[in-house]
Scaffold this active site. Structure first.
Site, PDB file in Angstrom:
ATOM      1  N   ASP A  66       0.786  -1.199   0.083  1.00 25.06           N
ATOM      2  CA  ASP A  66      -0.065   0.184   0.050  1.00 25.06           C
ATOM      3  C   ASP A  66       0.867   1.061  -0.083  1.00 25.06           C
ATOM      4  O   ASP A  66       2.072   1.247   0.142  1.00 25.06           O
ATOM      5  CB  ASP A  66      -0.851  -0.033   1.290  1.00 25.06           C
ATOM      6  N   ASN A 135      -8.110  -1.046  14.139  1.00 26.86           N
ATOM      7  CA  ASN A 135      -9.433  -1.209  13.727  1.00 26.86           C
ATOM      8  C   ASN A 135      -9.502  -2.580  12.747  1.00 26.86           C
ATOM      9  O   ASN A 135     -10.635  -2.567  12.311  1.00 26.86           O
ATOM     10  CB  ASN A 135      -9.810   0.130  12.885  1.00 26.86           C
ATOM     11  N   HIS A 137      -7.877  -3.229  10.130  1.00 28.64           N
ATOM     12  CA  HIS A 137      -7.715  -3.206   8.587  1.00 28.64           C
ATOM     13  C   HIS A 137      -6.466  -4.104   8.455  1.00 28.64           C
ATOM     14  O   HIS A 137      -5.465  -4.651   9.103  1.00 28.64           O
ATOM     15  CB  HIS A 137      -7.590  -1.831   8.032  1.00 28.64           C
ATOM     16  N   GLU A 142      -9.847  -0.332   4.817  1.00 28.44           N
ATOM     17  CA  GLU A 142     -10.603   0.052   6.066  1.00 28.44           C
ATOM     18  C   GLU A 142     -11.704  -0.731   6.242  1.00 28.44           C
ATOM     19  O   GLU A 142     -12.527  -1.238   5.324  1.00 28.44           O
ATOM     20  CB  GLU A 142     -10.822   1.282   5.786  1.00 28.44           C
TER      21      GLU A 142
END
Ligand code: GLP
Length: 242
Positions: A66, A135, A137, A142
Site C-alpha cells: 500500500d 481497527n 484493517h 478499512e
C-alpha cells in the site's frame, strides 16, 4: 488460519523471517509483497542479517502492499521511502525487480489497473507480509460495508488517520487517501503471514479470532478463509497483558 503464539516481538520477528527465508531458499525467484508499519521492522532487520550471512535476494520480485496518495517517494513518511530503507536497499534487491505504487493523484486509476496485471505477469504473489491495524484493517483496506476486490484508491478512516499520525509531525499532514492492494489480490497470494504484537493490537486480534462471520467491518476476517495464512502473534497481543 494457523495461529502461532510467540513470547515477544523478537520471537515474532524471528518466526516471520524464518518463513520468508525458507521460501526464498526454496524459490530464489519468489514474488514477495511487503507491508509497512512498525510491526514488520524486526522481521526485515532479521532478513537483512540473513542477507549479510549470504542469503541472496537478488532474484526475488518485490511489490508494495500500500501507499499514501500524494507523498513523493523521497518523502520519509512515504511507504516507498520506508521499504527502500528497510527492505530493498538492505536486501540489495535489484531496482528492476521492485514494483512500487504510484502515489501521484493524477495517475491513480491507470496505476491501479496496471498493478494487479503486473503481479499476475510476475506469476502472482508467493508471500504476502501483513500487519493489522488497531481497527482490524489489513493493508489500507478499512472497515466498510463493502471491500474492494481489486487494487485501487481507498479513503482512510478517521481512526487510521489518528493512529498513523504518530509517524507525522502533525495529524494535518496525514494523507486522507491511499493506494491499497484489493482483497482478491491479497487473497491470491499463495502464502500469507499476518503479524501482530503488543497490547495495542489485542482488541483487533480478539475481535478477529472471536468473530464467526466474514465481516467487512473487520477486513482481516477474510484471512480466515485463506488456505495458507499464518497469524504470528506475541503473548501481549494475544492475551492483552504486558
Ligand atoms: C498502516 C499500514 C498497514 C499496517 C498498519 C499497522 O495503516 N497501511 O499496512 O499493517 O498500519 O501498522 P503498525 O505495524 O505500525 O501497527
Amino acid at each position: 488460519m494457523k495461529i502461532v503464539i510467540v513470547k515477544d516481538y523478537d520471537e515474532m520477528s524471528k518466526a516471520a523471517a524464518e518463513l520468508a527465508v525458507s521460501l526464498v531458499q526454496d524459490k530464489p525467484h519468489a514474488v514477495l509483497s511487503f507491508a509497512t508499519g512498525s510491526t514488520p521492522l524486526g522481521m526485515y532487520a532479521k532478513l537483512a542479517s540473513h542477507h549479510k550471512m549470504g542469503l541472496d535476494f537478488s532474484g526475488i520480485k518485490a511489490f508494495h502492499l500500500d501507499e499514501y496518495i500524494g507523498l513523493s517517494p523521497d518523502d520519509p513518511m512515504s511507504y516507498s521511502y520506508y521499504l527502500d530503507e528497510n527492505v530493498f536497499t538492505p536486501l540489495e534487491i535489484p531496482k528492476e525487480h521492485i514494483f512500487v505504487h504510484n502515489s501521484d493523484p493524477e495517475q491513480v486509476e491507470q496505476h491501479a489497473r496496471e498493478y494487479d496485471r503486473k503481479i499476475e505477469a510476475e506469476g502472482g504473489i508467493d508471500l504476502q507480509v501483513l500487519g493489522i491495524g488497531e481497527n482490524g484493517h489489513i493493508a489500507f483496506l478499512e472497515p466498510a460495508d463493502r471491500l474492494p476486490l481489486e487494487t485501487g484508491l481507498v479513503e482512510l478512516t478517521k481512526d487510521t488517520i489518528e493512529v498513523n499520525s504518530r509517524f507525522f509531525e502533525d495529524e494535518e499532514l496525514v494523507p486522507h487517501y491511499a493506494m491499497s492492494l484489493g482483497v482478491r489480490t491479497i487473497f491470491r497470494a499463495r502464502k500469507i503471514i499476518l503479524l501482530a504484537n503488543g497490547v495495542r493490537k489485542h482488541d483487533a486480534i480478539r475481535t478477529l479470532l472471536d468473530n464467526k462471520h466474514l465481516d467487512p467491518r473487520i477486513p482481516a476476517s477474510c484471512l480466515q478463509l485463506h488456505a495458507d495464512c499464518t497469524l504470528i502473534v506475541d503473548e501481549a497481543a494475544y492475551t492483552g497483558q504486558e
